[in-house]
Design a protein around this motif. Sequence first.
Motif, mmCIF file in Angstrom:
data_model
loop_
_atom_site.group_PDB
_atom_site.id
_atom_site.type_symbol
_atom_site.label_atom_id
_atom_site.label_comp_id
_atom_site.label_asym_id
_atom_site.label_seq_id
_atom_site.Cartn_x
_atom_site.Cartn_y
_atom_site.Cartn_z
ATOM 1 N N SER A 19 -1.287 -2.857 -10.442
ATOM 2 C CA SER A 19 -2.343 -3.525 -9.677
ATOM 3 C C SER A 19 -3.238 -2.492 -8.991
ATOM 4 C CB SER A 19 -1.739 -4.467 -8.635
ATOM 5 O OG SER A 19 -1.163 -3.726 -7.582
ATOM 6 N N ASP A 20 -4.466 -2.920 -8.694
ATOM 7 C CA ASP A 20 -5.420 -2.037 -8.030
ATOM 8 C C ASP A 20 -5.096 -1.864 -6.548
ATOM 9 O OD1 ASP A 20 -6.816 -1.725 -10.375
ATOM 10 O OD2 ASP A 20 -8.200 -3.378 -9.958
ATOM 11 N N GLU A 21 -4.473 -2.855 -5.947
ATOM 12 C CA GLU A 21 -4.192 -2.840 -4.510
ATOM 13 C C GLU A 21 -3.001 -1.955 -4.140
ATOM 14 O OE1 GLU A 21 -5.523 -4.546 -1.708
ATOM 15 O OE2 GLU A 21 -7.237 -4.766 -3.028
ATOM 16 N N LEU A 22 -1.979 -1.926 -4.988
ATOM 17 C CA LEU A 22 -0.724 -1.266 -4.627
ATOM 18 C C LEU A 22 -0.463 -0.064 -5.538
ATOM 19 C CD1 LEU A 22 1.428 -4.475 -4.133
ATOM 20 C CD2 LEU A 22 0.336 -3.113 -2.373
ATOM 21 N N SER A 23 0.153 0.966 -4.958
ATOM 22 C CA SER A 23 0.560 2.131 -5.739
ATOM 23 C C SER A 23 1.867 2.648 -5.155
ATOM 24 C CB SER A 23 -0.526 3.212 -5.695
ATOM 25 O OG SER A 23 -0.668 3.684 -4.369
ATOM 26 N N THR A 83 2.617 1.406 -1.447
ATOM 27 C CA THR A 83 1.504 1.878 -0.636
ATOM 28 C C THR A 83 0.323 0.958 -0.885
ATOM 29 O OG1 THR A 83 2.294 4.139 -0.826
ATOM 30 C CG2 THR A 83 0.002 3.841 -0.158
ATOM 31 N N TRP A 84 -0.288 0.538 0.213
ATOM 32 C CA TRP A 84 -1.400 -0.409 0.162
ATOM 33 C C TRP A 84 -2.687 0.377 0.130
ATOM 34 C CZ3 TRP A 84 -2.497 -4.194 4.746
ATOM 35 C CH2 TRP A 84 -3.506 -5.082 4.385
ATOM 36 N N GLU A 85 -3.318 0.431 -1.028
ATOM 37 C CA GLU A 85 -4.544 1.210 -1.220
ATOM 38 C C GLU A 85 -5.760 0.342 -0.948
ATOM 39 O OE1 GLU A 85 -4.771 4.415 -2.082
ATOM 40 O OE2 GLU A 85 -2.620 4.694 -2.287
ATOM 41 N N ILE A 86 -6.552 0.761 0.039
ATOM 42 C CA ILE A 86 -7.836 0.089 0.280
ATOM 43 C C ILE A 86 -8.862 1.144 0.607
ATOM 44 C CG2 ILE A 86 -6.920 -2.104 1.073
ATOM 45 C CD1 ILE A 86 -7.371 -1.127 3.900
ATOM 46 N N GLY A 87 -10.063 0.942 0.142
ATOM 47 C CA GLY A 87 -11.110 1.922 0.398
ATOM 48 C C GLY A 87 -12.157 1.424 1.354
ATOM 49 N N ASP A 88 -12.279 0.088 1.542
ATOM 50 C CA ASP A 88 -13.368 -0.458 2.340
ATOM 51 C C ASP A 88 -12.981 -0.724 3.780
ATOM 52 O OD1 ASP A 88 -11.603 -2.406 1.583
ATOM 53 O OD2 ASP A 88 -13.115 -3.966 1.367
ATOM 54 N N ALA A 89 -11.754 -0.436 4.203
ATOM 55 C CA ALA A 89 -11.351 -0.710 5.584
ATOM 56 C C ALA A 89 -11.475 0.507 6.472
ATOM 57 C CB ALA A 89 -9.909 -1.224 5.619
ATOM 58 N N ASN A 90 -11.753 1.639 5.922
ATOM 59 C CA ASN A 90 -11.871 2.844 6.746
ATOM 60 C C ASN A 90 -13.212 2.863 7.437
ATOM 61 O OD1 ASN A 90 -9.332 3.747 5.947
ATOM 62 N ND2 ASN A 90 -10.169 4.873 4.199
ATOM 63 N N PRO A 91 -13.285 3.422 8.676
ATOM 64 C CA PRO A 91 -14.571 3.435 9.392
ATOM 65 C C PRO A 91 -15.588 4.305 8.736
ATOM 66 C CG PRO A 91 -12.826 4.486 10.742
ATOM 67 C CD PRO A 91 -12.216 4.010 9.483
ATOM 68 N N LYS A 110 1.060 2.483 8.523
ATOM 69 C CA LYS A 110 1.499 3.410 7.476
ATOM 70 C C LYS A 110 0.805 3.139 6.154
ATOM 71 C CE LYS A 110 6.159 3.987 9.344
ATOM 72 N NZ LYS A 110 7.586 3.762 9.087
ATOM 73 N N GLY A 111 0.128 1.989 6.063
ATOM 74 C CA GLY A 111 -0.526 1.626 4.813
ATOM 75 C C GLY A 111 0.470 1.223 3.745
ATOM 76 N N GLN A 112 1.586 0.619 4.155
ATOM 77 C CA GLN A 112 2.623 0.230 3.208
ATOM 78 C C GLN A 112 2.940 -1.257 3.329
ATOM 79 O OE1 GLN A 112 5.964 2.813 3.969
ATOM 80 N NE2 GLN A 112 5.131 4.397 2.629
ATOM 81 N N VAL A 113 3.549 -1.765 2.283
ATOM 82 C CA VAL A 113 3.988 -3.155 2.229
ATOM 83 C C VAL A 113 5.424 -3.161 1.745
ATOM 84 C CG1 VAL A 113 3.603 -5.398 1.152
ATOM 85 C CG2 VAL A 113 1.674 -3.951 1.675
ATOM 86 N N LEU A 158 9.041 -14.731 -4.203
ATOM 87 C CA LEU A 158 8.815 -13.845 -3.066
ATOM 88 C C LEU A 158 9.484 -14.453 -1.836
ATOM 89 C CD1 LEU A 158 5.056 -12.861 -3.495
ATOM 90 C CD2 LEU A 158 7.070 -11.532 -4.084
ATOM 91 N N LEU A 159 10.334 -13.663 -1.186
ATOM 92 C CA LEU A 159 11.039 -14.160 -0.001
ATOM 93 C C LEU A 159 10.337 -13.736 1.281
ATOM 94 C CD1 LEU A 159 14.706 -13.494 -1.171
ATOM 95 C CD2 LEU A 159 13.381 -15.594 -1.359
ATOM 96 N N THR A 160 10.040 -12.465 1.410
ATOM 97 C CA THR A 160 9.310 -11.977 2.586
ATOM 98 C C THR A 160 8.322 -10.907 2.170
ATOM 99 O OG1 THR A 160 10.932 -10.264 3.125
ATOM 100 C CG2 THR A 160 11.230 -12.400 4.189
ATOM 101 N N LEU A 161 7.278 -10.799 2.964
ATOM 102 C CA LEU A 161 6.258 -9.780 2.780
ATOM 103 C C LEU A 161 6.012 -9.176 4.156
ATOM 104 C CD1 LEU A 161 4.099 -8.486 0.930
ATOM 105 C CD2 LEU A 161 2.577 -10.295 1.660
ATOM 106 N N THR A 162 6.263 -7.874 4.282
ATOM 107 C CA THR A 162 6.126 -7.207 5.580
ATOM 108 C C THR A 162 5.131 -6.067 5.437
ATOM 109 O OG1 THR A 162 8.467 -7.693 5.945
ATOM 110 C CG2 THR A 162 7.416 -6.176 7.478
ATOM 111 N N PRO A 163 3.861 -6.319 5.776
ATOM 112 C CA PRO A 163 2.879 -5.238 5.704
ATOM 113 C C PRO A 163 2.946 -4.365 6.947
ATOM 114 C CG PRO A 163 1.791 -7.312 6.184
ATOM 115 C CD PRO A 163 3.252 -7.610 6.033
ATOM 116 N N ASP A 164 2.795 -3.075 6.761
ATOM 117 C CA ASP A 164 2.719 -2.123 7.865
ATOM 118 C C ASP A 164 1.379 -1.414 7.723
ATOM 119 O OD1 ASP A 164 2.979 -0.258 9.838
ATOM 120 O OD2 ASP A 164 4.878 0.570 9.119
ATOM 121 N N ALA A 165 0.375 -1.936 8.420
ATOM 122 C CA ALA A 165 -0.984 -1.408 8.265
ATOM 123 C C ALA A 165 -1.095 0.013 8.787
ATOM 124 C CB ALA A 165 -1.976 -2.313 8.990
#
Length: 181
Positions: A144-148, A173-181, A119-122, A110-117
């Motif tokens: 993986s469960d995290e990415l789609s 796409t970074w899938e998370i269910g517990d970060a939403n208000p 847009k919910g993308q990595v 892995l060279l770089t990882l650029t998350p864009d919270a």
Amino acid sequence: MRALMLDFQPRRRSGPLGWSLLAAGVVLALTCVALGQHVSDQSSQQQGHLQTAQRVLTGDTGTKLSLTPAQIREQAQNLAEMRKVSQQLRRPWEHLFATLESMPRDNIALLTLTPDARKGQVRITAEARDLEAMLDFHRRLEASDELSDVSLLSHEIVANVPEHPVQFNLSATWEIGDANP
């Protein structure tokens, strides 16, 4: 016979040393009172400057004016933007990093990882030993469960290196269910 005069408590006489110590004590006490008053005045002045600065920063003019509809819309937009930032900060970043680190990467670096919270993308930039390793890494990310929605954005075979590694960019796409208000 003469009368006997007994003086059991002789009169104490104050000498110059006693009077000078008393004067020094009075001067010291007055100095302390004056310094305390000066510090109190400075503190009050600084408190006034702080309140003025807070009013300037918050835009408070001291009078309560009713807001225009345009100002109300602007405040609502600002509030919505603050909520988005707050939501981005509540995302489980460590879980995403742990997921990527836990994947077997024998032939992947892995060279770089650029998350864009927002847009919910990595975006992942990596280097694979060969095309098969790149495709295998893509499949594991998709499973993986995290990415789609893992997509290969670009790839390039590095010709000037004897092993001919493949540098590539993925988007997921970074899938998370517990970060939403």
